[in-house]
Design an enzyme around this catalytic site. Sequence first.
Site, PDB file in Angstrom:
ATOM      1  N   LYS A 170      41.101  47.192  53.583  1.00 57.68           N
ATOM      2  CA  LYS A 170      39.839  46.676  53.278  1.00 57.68           C
ATOM      3  C   LYS A 170      40.071  45.243  52.760  1.00 57.68           C
ATOM      4  O   LYS A 170      40.552  44.856  51.750  1.00 57.68           O
ATOM      5  CB  LYS A 170      39.214  47.547  52.026  1.00 57.68           C
ATOM      6  N   GLY A 201      34.019  45.374  54.403  1.00 58.90           N
ATOM      7  CA  GLY A 201      32.868  45.993  53.494  1.00 58.90           C
ATOM      8  C   GLY A 201      33.123  45.465  52.170  1.00 58.90           C
ATOM      9  O   GLY A 201      33.924  44.419  51.942  1.00 58.90           O
ATOM     10  N   GLY A 203      33.754  45.468  48.056  1.00 59.56           N
ATOM     11  CA  GLY A 203      34.624  45.853  47.117  1.00 59.56           C
ATOM     12  C   GLY A 203      34.271  47.112  46.508  1.00 59.56           C
ATOM     13  O   GLY A 203      34.895  48.260  46.420  1.00 59.56           O
ATOM     14  N   PRO A 204      33.201  47.123  45.589  1.00 63.48           N
ATOM     15  CA  PRO A 204      32.495  48.256  45.106  1.00 63.48           C
ATOM     16  C   PRO A 204      32.199  49.469  45.812  1.00 63.48           C
ATOM     17  O   PRO A 204      31.868  50.502  45.294  1.00 63.48           O
ATOM     18  CB  PRO A 204      31.351  47.860  44.204  1.00 63.48           C
ATOM     19  N   GLY A 207      35.678  49.402  49.026  1.00 62.77           N
ATOM     20  CA  GLY A 207      37.240  49.119  48.315  1.00 62.77           C
ATOM     21  C   GLY A 207      37.269  50.449  47.306  1.00 62.77           C
ATOM     22  O   GLY A 207      38.071  50.811  47.314  1.00 62.77           O
ATOM     23  N   GLU A 245      48.780  43.047  42.296  1.00 62.66           N
ATOM     24  CA  GLU A 245      49.124  41.399  42.209  1.00 62.66           C
ATOM     25  C   GLU A 245      47.996  40.784  41.681  1.00 62.66           C
ATOM     26  O   GLU A 245      46.761  40.930  42.408  1.00 62.66           O
ATOM     27  CB  GLU A 245      49.316  40.864  43.873  1.00 62.66           C
ATOM     28  N   CYS A 279      47.013  32.086  43.064  1.00 62.22           N
ATOM     29  CA  CYS A 279      47.241  32.973  42.023  1.00 62.22           C
ATOM     30  C   CYS A 279      48.517  32.297  41.236  1.00 62.22           C
ATOM     31  O   CYS A 279      48.703  32.429  39.933  1.00 62.22           O
ATOM     32  CB  CYS A 279      47.412  34.328  42.219  1.00 62.22           C
ATOM     33  N   GLU A 369      42.422  32.321  33.844  1.00 61.04           N
ATOM     34  CA  GLU A 369      42.778  31.834  35.343  1.00 61.04           C
ATOM     35  C   GLU A 369      41.303  31.235  35.858  1.00 61.04           C
ATOM     36  O   GLU A 369      40.423  31.805  35.814  1.00 61.04           O
ATOM     37  CB  GLU A 369      43.034  32.951  36.039  1.00 61.04           C
TER      38      GLU A 369
END
Length: 462
Positions: A170, A201, A203-204, A207, A245, A279, A369
């Site tokens: 995904k 698609g 995430g919520p 995923g 990650e 990141c 971040e």
Amino acid sequence: MKAHDGMYIDGAWRPAASGEGIDVVNPVDEQVIGRVPAGTAVDVDHAVPAARAAFPAWAATSPTERAARLAALRDVLVARKDEIAETVTAELGSPLPFSQNVHAAVPIAVAGSYAELAGTYSFEEKAGNSTVYLEPVGVVGAITPWNYPLHQIVAKVAPALAAGCTVVLKPAEDTPLTAQLFAEAVHEAGVPAGVFNLVTGLGPVAGQALAEHPGVDLVSFTGSTAVGRQIGATAGAAIKKVALELGGKSANVILPSADLAKAVNVGVANVMSNSGQTCSAWTRMLVHRDQYEEAVGLAATAAAKYGDRIGPVVNAKQRARVLSYIDKGLAEGARLVAGGTESPHEQGYFISPTVFAEVTPEMTIAQEEIFGPVLSILRYEDEEDALRIANGTVYGLAGAVWAGDETEAVAFARRLETGQVDINGGRFNPLAPFGGYKQSGVGRELGTHGLSEYLQTKSLQF
Ligand code: NAP
Ligand code: MG
């Protein structure tokens, strides 16, 4: 831009269960460049059984056969590298040379490294009176972010396939076209049907359905700490393997013996590259108090030189998020020495390369971040102070140390609570394990350590 109106499942592009779609937007001019299906739990329910069904035969292939498929995949990526670079530039907004040199070239190197590792890795060990077999974990649910659209995919799919696992991917909603191109490449490389599957698609929706699916044995996620925490909890409740990650807030520690100008210039370039959406970016620069003002001047000049040469950030939401951090930096008393909240362009999600001085360790911009082109410069009193500041966040993904000689830099690096450290500007190595200490994650990607994430042991005693 070319877009498939389907999901790549079981070796073919199949219609999605719902008619909903996701518009793909070019962050440079905010124009819609394509539309892909918004997958749901129903599509995940097609893809996971396809991966399950393909697993026994793929797991039983010889490592040499898997190495050959991965070499073919690398060759297709090489043949289509210009198309990859153009696609990443269109949906992420990165300048074309960066897309060519990094977004296309790095995944080619990583795919090549796993083609080689699959053929040379020992999937069998002896331990006393036991023979230990390293066997694939099973079906992998891979969830990736948009910041390095193809690298994030290849860093999961290549080792998974090398191990003998099958995969459902995904990808990020912002960069699905690169993922579709990757699915075409897998197909062209002759990877058997069902070994790799793609569900685009949100995430919520897609995923979360993938992470929760009982047919998935291992969830490998890269993205925000907030979502990672949720995925870790879901996987824990189901006793599934999980690799995370997550974010970073890496320190670039410039010791007094270092070549200051070089360390500052490379440090600024590191943060501005990919518009700060990395990141592992060294977003905190730590400088000794005697060299502080000189370093600030050098960094401000370096950032100004980037001017409008950096690309935009990925979308309007990320832009608003990054700008709110710049506002917070000002509100908490940091001194702005380059950039700021004013947009360098009329259109597009651009942010000026921004540098803050007089940043103290407890400020929000030194702790959280930001994921944009924003550098914070902090002052330290002595080495112990530098170490305390460098280790003083919840993250531990990467970092850098600069010193007059390597021994001094290495001694300091060994005391950092972080998974990777570049010594005096050391180069990226696709074989070096990449991953986080503390809240930067669980597990490692790349090289043999990345491969072993997808393996489990079976011991036979004689
Ligand atoms: P994110 O929401 O964590 O997205 C990462 C991936 O997870 C995407 O594919 C996303 O889908 C998916 N996802 C989102 N919610 C999910 C859920 N409930 N269950 C399963 N999967 C889910 O990250 P983001 O919104 O793109 O970026 C937000 C922040 O994350 C950034 O500002 C940055 O701080 C951090 N980030 C870190 C990295 C990294 O490499 N460590 C990379 C990107 C972002 P959608 O694309 O549909 O959201
Ligand atoms: Mg998101």
